[in-house]
Design an enzyme around this catalytic site. Sequence first.
Site, short mmCIF file in Angstrom:
data_model
loop_
_atom_site.label_atom_id
_atom_site.label_comp_id
_atom_site.label_asym_id
_atom_site.label_seq_id
_atom_site.Cartn_x
_atom_site.Cartn_y
_atom_site.Cartn_z
N GLY A 60 0.77 -1.25 0.00
CA GLY A 60 0.00 0.00 0.00
C GLY A 60 0.79 1.29 0.00
N ASP A 65 -6.25 2.04 10.04
CA ASP A 65 -7.69 1.81 10.16
C ASP A 65 -7.96 1.36 11.61
OD1 ASP A 65 -10.32 1.41 9.20
OD2 ASP A 65 -9.92 -0.67 8.68
N LYS A 99 -7.83 6.88 9.67
CA LYS A 99 -9.28 6.77 9.93
C LYS A 99 -9.49 6.55 11.42
CE LYS A 99 -10.31 3.59 6.47
NZ LYS A 99 -11.19 2.75 5.61
#
Length: 182
Positions: free
Chosen positions: A51, A110, A138
């Site tokens: 990522g 996350d 997040k």
Amino acid sequence: MEFNSKEEWEKKIKRVIIPEEEIRKEIRKAGEMINSVYDGSPILLVSILKGSFIFMADLCREVTVPCEIAFMAAKSYFEGTESSGHVEITMDLKHDISRYHVIIIEDIIDTGRTLNEIIKLLKVREPLSIRVITLLDKPDRRVVELKADYSLFTIPDYFVIGYGLDYGEFYRNLPYIAEFEE
Ligand code: IMP
Ligand code: MG
């Protein structure tokens, strides 16, 4: 993930939430932070694959102090849509990190479980220091207490794609960050 046409693939890109220019601007600032905090002592930038590969490539070019680049890959096991905290290191560092100030370069935090496990593992190896820079955060989704030292963008609970982030391995090549059409 399977597509029968370009249109089908495009339909899943709901809307751009962070355009290229904005990413570029924030990466420049993150680079300035690195350049001001570290003064020449050895830095190891550790990108967590896959990522963060684009983020790493852009960020490291803003660094003007001596640094080395390294990659690590981890497979997170998921229960439904959430990582379980069971993390398998599929590619480990070759560096002896006890000689370095480690900066972890992550795409998104996350629940925080994956990074939490990686940090625990690296701390055992006693680096000179360890910091986390994440492109996206997040915070509403967090289940373990974990705060990045530097976060470029804080976003609500959307599933996002692009600029390295995938859905079923697709969309990593988008030059911007978009919301995924579920
Ligand atoms: P965590 O353990 O829940 O923090 O999971 C982090 C990993 O899940 C990230 O490194 C991403 O690979 C993946 N992930 C979490 N949210 C997203 C998203 O919105 N888009 C793409 N990948 C995501
Ligand atoms: Mg991923």
